[in-house]
Design a protein around this motif. Sequence first.
Motif, PDB file in Angstrom:
ATOM      1  N   ILE A 153     -14.478 -25.099  16.103  1.00 58.41           N
ATOM      2  CA  ILE A 153     -15.765 -25.461  15.492  1.00 58.41           C
ATOM      3  C   ILE A 153     -16.446 -24.270  14.824  1.00 58.41           C
ATOM      4  O   ILE A 153     -17.588 -24.379  14.380  1.00 58.41           O
ATOM      5  CB  ILE A 153     -16.711 -26.120  16.527  1.00 58.41           C
ATOM      6  CG1 ILE A 153     -16.876 -25.266  17.801  1.00 58.41           C
ATOM      7  CG2 ILE A 153     -16.195 -27.477  16.952  1.00 58.41           C
ATOM      8  CD1 ILE A 153     -17.974 -24.305  17.721  1.00 58.41           C
ATOM      9  N   SER A 154     -15.748 -23.146  14.715  1.00 60.16           N
ATOM     10  CA  SER A 154     -16.377 -21.917  14.216  1.00 60.16           C
ATOM     11  C   SER A 154     -16.963 -22.066  12.814  1.00 60.16           C
ATOM     12  O   SER A 154     -17.949 -21.428  12.487  1.00 60.16           O
ATOM     13  CB  SER A 154     -15.398 -20.751  14.252  1.00 60.16           C
ATOM     14  OG  SER A 154     -14.281 -21.033  13.431  1.00 60.16           O
ATOM     15  N   HIS A 155     -16.385 -22.936  11.983  1.00 63.85           N
ATOM     16  CA  HIS A 155     -16.893 -23.143  10.622  1.00 63.85           C
ATOM     17  C   HIS A 155     -18.053 -24.140  10.571  1.00 63.85           C
ATOM     18  O   HIS A 155     -18.651 -24.351   9.520  1.00 63.85           O
ATOM     19  CB  HIS A 155     -15.761 -23.614   9.709  1.00 63.85           C
ATOM     20  CG  HIS A 155     -15.159 -24.925  10.118  1.00 63.85           C
ATOM     21  ND1 HIS A 155     -14.445 -25.073  11.286  1.00 63.85           N
ATOM     22  CD2 HIS A 155     -15.191 -26.134   9.529  1.00 63.85           C
ATOM     23  CE1 HIS A 155     -14.054 -26.337  11.389  1.00 63.85           C
ATOM     24  NE2 HIS A 155     -14.496 -26.998  10.340  1.00 63.85           N
ATOM     25  N   LEU A 156     -18.396 -24.734  11.709  1.00 62.54           N
ATOM     26  CA  LEU A 156     -19.423 -25.771  11.737  1.00 62.54           C
ATOM     27  C   LEU A 156     -20.784 -25.284  12.234  1.00 62.54           C
ATOM     28  O   LEU A 156     -21.785 -25.978  12.086  1.00 62.54           O
ATOM     29  CB  LEU A 156     -18.966 -26.946  12.608  1.00 62.54           C
ATOM     30  CG  LEU A 156     -17.677 -27.634  12.169  1.00 62.54           C
ATOM     31  CD1 LEU A 156     -17.281 -28.708  13.175  1.00 62.54           C
ATOM     32  CD2 LEU A 156     -17.823 -28.225  10.771  1.00 62.54           C
ATOM     33  N   ALA A 183     -27.104 -27.771  16.290  1.00 62.36           N
ATOM     34  CA  ALA A 183     -26.547 -27.099  15.105  1.00 62.36           C
ATOM     35  C   ALA A 183     -25.183 -27.678  14.741  1.00 62.36           C
ATOM     36  O   ALA A 183     -24.836 -27.800  13.558  1.00 62.36           O
ATOM     37  CB  ALA A 183     -26.429 -25.597  15.356  1.00 62.36           C
ATOM     38  N   LEU A 184     -24.407 -28.054  15.742  1.00 60.73           N
ATOM     39  CA  LEU A 184     -23.096 -28.650  15.500  1.00 60.73           C
ATOM     40  C   LEU A 184     -23.233 -29.988  14.779  1.00 60.73           C
ATOM     41  O   LEU A 184     -22.437 -30.312  13.892  1.00 60.73           O
ATOM     42  CB  LEU A 184     -22.371 -28.823  16.833  1.00 60.73           C
ATOM     43  CG  LEU A 184     -20.909 -29.210  16.807  1.00 60.73           C
ATOM     44  CD1 LEU A 184     -20.073 -28.234  15.991  1.00 60.73           C
ATOM     45  CD2 LEU A 184     -20.373 -29.302  18.235  1.00 60.73           C
ATOM     46  N   HIS A 185     -24.258 -30.756  15.123  1.00 68.82           N
ATOM     47  CA  HIS A 185     -24.509 -32.028  14.422  1.00 68.82           C
ATOM     48  C   HIS A 185     -24.783 -31.764  12.951  1.00 68.82           C
ATOM     49  O   HIS A 185     -24.194 -32.389  12.059  1.00 68.82           O
ATOM     50  CB  HIS A 185     -25.685 -32.778  15.062  1.00 68.82           C
ATOM     51  CG  HIS A 185     -25.924 -34.119  14.448  1.00 68.82           C
ATOM     52  ND1 HIS A 185     -26.713 -34.292  13.335  1.00 68.82           N
ATOM     53  CD2 HIS A 185     -25.443 -35.343  14.782  1.00 68.82           C
ATOM     54  CE1 HIS A 185     -26.727 -35.575  13.016  1.00 68.82           C
ATOM     55  NE2 HIS A 185     -25.960 -36.233  13.881  1.00 68.82           N
ATOM     56  N   THR A 186     -25.670 -30.823  12.684  1.00 71.09           N
ATOM     57  CA  THR A 186     -26.012 -30.485  11.301  1.00 71.09           C
ATOM     58  C   THR A 186     -24.789 -29.944  10.565  1.00 71.09           C
ATOM     59  O   THR A 186     -24.489 -30.370   9.441  1.00 71.09           O
ATOM     60  CB  THR A 186     -27.147 -29.446  11.268  1.00 71.09           C
ATOM     61  OG1 THR A 186     -28.273 -29.979  11.968  1.00 71.09           O
ATOM     62  CG2 THR A 186     -27.542 -29.101   9.842  1.00 71.09           C
ATOM     63  N   GLY A 187     -24.072 -29.028  11.188  1.00 74.15           N
ATOM     64  CA  GLY A 187     -22.918 -28.414  10.556  1.00 74.15           C
ATOM     65  C   GLY A 187     -21.827 -29.409  10.225  1.00 74.15           C
ATOM     66  O   GLY A 187     -21.240 -29.375   9.137  1.00 74.15           O
ATOM     67  N   PHE A 246     -20.316 -30.559   6.667  1.00 69.38           N
ATOM     68  CA  PHE A 246     -18.866 -30.478   6.472  1.00 69.38           C
ATOM     69  C   PHE A 246     -18.339 -31.775   5.879  1.00 69.38           C
ATOM     70  O   PHE A 246     -17.493 -31.765   4.978  1.00 69.38           O
ATOM     71  CB  PHE A 246     -18.177 -30.175   7.811  1.00 69.38           C
ATOM     72  CG  PHE A 246     -16.684 -30.268   7.757  1.00 69.38           C
ATOM     73  CD1 PHE A 246     -15.929 -29.217   7.241  1.00 69.38           C
ATOM     74  CD2 PHE A 246     -16.032 -31.403   8.205  1.00 69.38           C
ATOM     75  CE1 PHE A 246     -14.542 -29.298   7.184  1.00 69.38           C
ATOM     76  CE2 PHE A 246     -14.649 -31.499   8.150  1.00 69.38           C
ATOM     77  CZ  PHE A 246     -13.897 -30.439   7.639  1.00 69.38           C
ATOM     78  N   LEU A 247     -18.828 -32.911   6.377  1.00 73.56           N
ATOM     79  CA  LEU A 247     -18.380 -34.215   5.868  1.00 73.56           C
ATOM     80  C   LEU A 247     -18.747 -34.410   4.399  1.00 73.56           C
ATOM     81  O   LEU A 247     -18.090 -35.172   3.691  1.00 73.56           O
ATOM     82  CB  LEU A 247     -18.970 -35.347   6.716  1.00 73.56           C
ATOM     83  CG  LEU A 247     -18.455 -35.435   8.151  1.00 73.56           C
ATOM     84  CD1 LEU A 247     -19.227 -36.492   8.928  1.00 73.56           C
ATOM     85  CD2 LEU A 247     -16.954 -35.705   8.189  1.00 73.56           C
ATOM     86  N   LYS A 248     -19.789 -33.697   3.944  1.00 73.65           N
ATOM     87  CA  LYS A 248     -20.207 -33.772   2.534  1.00 73.65           C
ATOM     88  C   LYS A 248     -19.596 -32.638   1.713  1.00 73.65           C
ATOM     89  O   LYS A 248     -19.998 -32.416   0.574  1.00 73.65           O
ATOM     90  CB  LYS A 248     -21.738 -33.704   2.439  1.00 73.65           C
ATOM     91  CG  LYS A 248     -22.441 -34.855   3.130  1.00 73.65           C
ATOM     92  CD  LYS A 248     -23.945 -34.810   2.911  1.00 73.65           C
ATOM     93  CE  LYS A 248     -24.619 -33.850   3.847  1.00 73.65           C
ATOM     94  NZ  LYS A 248     -26.071 -33.863   3.783  1.00 73.65           N
ATOM     95  N   ASN A 249     -18.644 -31.891   2.308  1.00 74.59           N
ATOM     96  CA  ASN A 249     -18.010 -30.731   1.659  1.00 74.59           C
ATOM     97  C   ASN A 249     -19.018 -29.669   1.243  1.00 74.59           C
ATOM     98  O   ASN A 249     -18.887 -29.043   0.197  1.00 74.59           O
ATOM     99  CB  ASN A 249     -17.175 -31.160   0.450  1.00 74.59           C
ATOM    100  CG  ASN A 249     -15.919 -31.882   0.860  1.00 74.59           C
ATOM    101  OD1 ASN A 249     -15.283 -31.511   1.848  1.00 74.59           O
ATOM    102  ND2 ASN A 249     -15.568 -32.918   0.122  1.00 74.59           N
ATOM    103  N   GLU A 250     -20.032 -29.474   2.074  1.00 73.33           N
ATOM    104  CA  GLU A 250     -21.042 -28.458   1.829  1.00 73.33           C
ATOM    105  C   GLU A 250     -21.038 -27.461   2.983  1.00 73.33           C
ATOM    106  O   GLU A 250     -20.699 -27.807   4.117  1.00 73.33           O
ATOM    107  CB  GLU A 250     -22.431 -29.098   1.708  1.00 73.33           C
ATOM    108  CG  GLU A 250     -22.570 -30.041   0.521  1.00 73.33           C
ATOM    109  CD  GLU A 250     -23.942 -30.685   0.456  1.00 73.33           C
ATOM    110  OE1 GLU A 250     -24.900 -30.138   1.036  1.00 73.33           O
ATOM    111  OE2 GLU A 250     -24.046 -31.756  -0.168  1.00 73.33           O
ATOM    112  N   GLU A 251     -21.425 -26.231   2.702  1.00 75.96           N
ATOM    113  CA  GLU A 251     -21.494 -25.200   3.733  1.00 75.96           C
ATOM    114  C   GLU A 251     -22.655 -25.480   4.679  1.00 75.96           C
ATOM    115  O   GLU A 251     -23.748 -25.850   4.248  1.00 75.96           O
ATOM    116  CB  GLU A 251     -21.674 -23.826   3.087  1.00 75.96           C
ATOM    117  CG  GLU A 251     -21.539 -22.691   4.071  1.00 75.96           C
ATOM    118  CD  GLU A 251     -21.558 -21.336   3.386  1.00 75.96           C
ATOM    119  OE1 GLU A 251     -22.082 -20.397   4.003  1.00 75.96           O
ATOM    120  OE2 GLU A 251     -21.062 -21.230   2.249  1.00 75.96           O
TER     121      GLU A 251
END
Length: 140
Positions: A8-11, A64-68, A72-77
Amino acid sequence: MALPINNISHLIPQKTPFVMVDTLVDFTAEKVTSSFTILDSNLFVENATFLESGLIENMAQTVALHTGYNYFLKNEEAPVGYIGSIKKVAILKLPTLNETITTEATILHEFMGVTMVEVKAFNQNKEEIASAEMKTVIAS
């Protein structure tokens, strides 16, 4: 990407050694579930016990994981966010070394980058060990 997600490091914006979630277990628009195994190397472990501050950070990082993941699902950082407030904190039991806790955050309200959530953490026996209401704010 199929759930659960163990990397989950990228999330989330937090980086080692300040990561207090390790798996995205479940996700919907209104709710997220994370899990976290407490290791000896953790900053918030003292005398084989995960401290209150670690539990609170775990709850915040679950939000934060929910937001991230949503970004991610929208291909946004994933954006950086902050805890705006914490209230109604209840620490009922402290987990111990090598225990895996599960944390659920339910979105109560979300408006213009401000999210109000109810968060609960559970031990391996599915007993509630902590809860809080948090307001998080996305940095603009």
